[in-house]
Design an enzyme around this catalytic site. Sequence first.
Site, mmCIF file in Angstrom:
data_model
loop_
_atom_site.group_PDB
_atom_site.id
_atom_site.type_symbol
_atom_site.label_atom_id
_atom_site.label_comp_id
_atom_site.label_asym_id
_atom_site.label_seq_id
_atom_site.Cartn_x
_atom_site.Cartn_y
_atom_site.Cartn_z
ATOM 1 N N CYS A 194 -6.968 2.439 -7.769
ATOM 2 C CA CYS A 194 -7.782 2.810 -6.676
ATOM 3 C C CYS A 194 -8.079 4.236 -6.309
ATOM 4 C CB CYS A 194 -6.842 2.248 -5.230
ATOM 5 S SG CYS A 194 -6.407 0.412 -5.454
ATOM 6 N N HIS A 221 -10.758 5.382 0.673
ATOM 7 C CA HIS A 221 -10.493 4.204 0.003
ATOM 8 C C HIS A 221 -10.389 2.873 1.015
ATOM 9 C CE1 HIS A 221 -9.271 1.072 -2.791
ATOM 10 N NE2 HIS A 221 -7.945 1.121 -2.325
ATOM 11 N N ASN A 224 -10.736 -5.035 -0.988
ATOM 12 C CA ASN A 224 -10.318 -3.775 -1.861
ATOM 13 C C ASN A 224 -11.033 -3.914 -3.163
ATOM 14 O OD1 ASN A 224 -9.027 -2.038 -3.295
ATOM 15 N ND2 ASN A 224 -7.014 -2.258 -2.358
HETATM 16 O O1 UT7 Z 1 -5.321 -0.146 -2.609
HETATM 17 C C1 UT7 Z 1 -4.031 0.217 -2.651
HETATM 18 C C2 UT7 Z 1 -3.431 -1.205 -2.682
HETATM 19 N N1 UT7 Z 1 -3.150 -2.054 -1.620
HETATM 20 C C3 UT7 Z 1 -3.107 -1.627 -0.323
HETATM 21 O O2 UT7 Z 1 -3.144 -0.604 0.028
HETATM 22 C C4 UT7 Z 1 -2.154 -2.578 0.522
HETATM 23 C C5 UT7 Z 1 -1.059 -2.026 1.371
HETATM 24 N N2 UT7 Z 1 -0.238 -3.053 2.126
HETATM 25 C C6 UT7 Z 1 -0.895 -3.676 3.142
HETATM 26 O O3 UT7 Z 1 -2.071 -3.778 3.263
HETATM 27 C C7 UT7 Z 1 -0.293 -4.846 3.886
HETATM 28 O O4 UT7 Z 1 1.280 -4.525 3.569
HETATM 29 C C8 UT7 Z 1 -0.144 -6.309 3.721
HETATM 30 C C9 UT7 Z 1 -1.770 -6.665 4.198
HETATM 31 C C10 UT7 Z 1 -0.335 -6.401 1.939
HETATM 32 C C11 UT7 Z 1 0.756 -6.777 4.433
HETATM 33 O O5 UT7 Z 1 0.864 -6.772 5.775
HETATM 34 P P1 UT7 Z 1 2.263 -6.718 6.352
HETATM 35 O O6 UT7 Z 1 2.007 -6.424 7.877
HETATM 36 O O7 UT7 Z 1 3.064 -5.665 5.774
HETATM 37 O O8 UT7 Z 1 2.765 -8.150 6.087
HETATM 38 P P2 UT7 Z 1 4.139 -8.407 5.370
HETATM 39 O O9 UT7 Z 1 3.977 -8.367 3.872
HETATM 40 O O10 UT7 Z 1 5.245 -7.737 6.108
HETATM 41 O O11 UT7 Z 1 4.495 -9.932 5.737
HETATM 42 C C12 UT7 Z 1 4.542 -10.616 6.793
HETATM 43 C C13 UT7 Z 1 4.300 -12.221 6.794
HETATM 44 C C14 UT7 Z 1 5.448 -12.498 5.835
HETATM 45 O O12 UT7 Z 1 6.019 -13.772 6.215
HETATM 46 P P3 UT7 Z 1 7.505 -13.818 6.835
HETATM 47 O O13 UT7 Z 1 8.330 -13.232 5.764
HETATM 48 O O14 UT7 Z 1 7.332 -12.791 8.070
HETATM 49 O O15 UT7 Z 1 7.687 -15.198 7.426
HETATM 50 C C15 UT7 Z 1 4.418 -13.130 4.587
HETATM 51 O O16 UT7 Z 1 5.131 -14.461 3.892
HETATM 52 O O17 UT7 Z 1 3.145 -12.575 6.580
HETATM 53 C C16 UT7 Z 1 3.201 -13.536 5.428
HETATM 54 N N3 UT7 Z 1 2.001 -13.592 4.548
HETATM 55 C C17 UT7 Z 1 1.138 -14.274 4.645
HETATM 56 N N4 UT7 Z 1 0.651 -15.109 5.625
HETATM 57 C C18 UT7 Z 1 -0.625 -15.779 5.509
HETATM 58 C C19 UT7 Z 1 1.635 -12.727 3.483
HETATM 59 N N5 UT7 Z 1 0.619 -12.990 2.835
HETATM 60 C C20 UT7 Z 1 0.257 -13.902 3.862
HETATM 61 C C21 UT7 Z 1 -1.092 -14.569 3.625
HETATM 62 N N6 UT7 Z 1 -1.274 -15.435 4.763
HETATM 63 N N7 UT7 Z 1 -2.020 -14.263 3.027
#
Ligand code: UT7
Length: 323
Positions: free
Chosen positions: A113, A250, A280
Amino acid sequence: MRRSVVAGCGAYLPERVVTNDELATRIDTSDEWISQRTGIRQRHIAADGELTSDLALAAARQALANAGIEGADLDIIVLATATPDNTFPATATKVQADLGNKAGAAFDVQAVCTGFIYALAMADNMLRLGQASTALVIGAEVFSRILDWDDRSTCVLFGDGAGAVVLKAGEGAGTNRDRGVLSTHLHSDGANYKALYVDGGPGSTGTAGFIRMAGREVYKQAVVRMAECVEHALDANGLEHGDVDWLVPHQANLRIIESTGRKLDIPMERVIVTVDRQANTSAATIPLALAEATADKRVREGQLVALTAMGGGFTWGSALIRW
Ligand code: UT7
């Protein structure tokens, strides 16, 4: 002093748009979860057989037309991608051939990225040193090909696309008011290799792979690193937060972008956002955002534009450009 002046920008997005609602018909997710956590509403996905080089070529042709430069006249072509057409040769050489360029040098840069900022830094340094006078810098990706569609925590975040920028060497007094790339700052810390990586892929593992990401860890580091390296760039050029006309970060997550803007005291009215419509696209997000913001005349000659990115490696970096 010799500097790299931006002469034109270009963009290409595949025709097919996939909305969050469409994804929700295939995997266990919802428009509400995706848009609230990331700001993403849709992404473009490449057609079968449409390759990174195809996307890159379309963006490059538009950038060259906007710059009024023929492909044959380029000295260097630097292509940032983590999804090259083949393991080798560099995808940039395919673009070079399609542009009818024989005299220049074409190579790929791999910093995921942060790739566009790395590629810009390579081109800028070659122009400053007099090794080249015109450069084409491209960010192009088909991340849809390395997504695990069974992993809902990653597959909803990415899209395909390409952006390109043409640079021309210019002479000036070398102050922070003179046009051109003022500085680039590059960083990496390989200790975080496994926080965001593809578990295989062309090359030494001999296996195909998919994106694996520790999302929370990437998020935490992104908000710190992206703001920090813009601070370094401003300090290095005797400039302040208030001098920045446009922040072009980004585009991974709207919450990361907002938080970076807050840390830098730059209001969202001065931040270019495309993540809602494009998701992204890795190395392509910044040149795609630049192409949009120059086409609609938000970014204009004489303005100060700050680029910043963070991605796999981890890699991160910034560039300050007097447009
Ligand atoms: O270019 C660099 C590359 N990437 C990034 O910059 C991404 C950086 N990270 C992020 O943007 C965020 O961490 C995410 C968007 C990936 C995730 O958001 P979060 O607020 O950190 O959520 P989390 O990973 O803590 O997940 C929360 C919940 C989980 O459920 P439980 O365990 O709380 O019941 C996940 O299973 O959300 C669930 N979950 C989803 N639910 C519906 C994860 N993905 C999904 C989904 N739809 N697509």
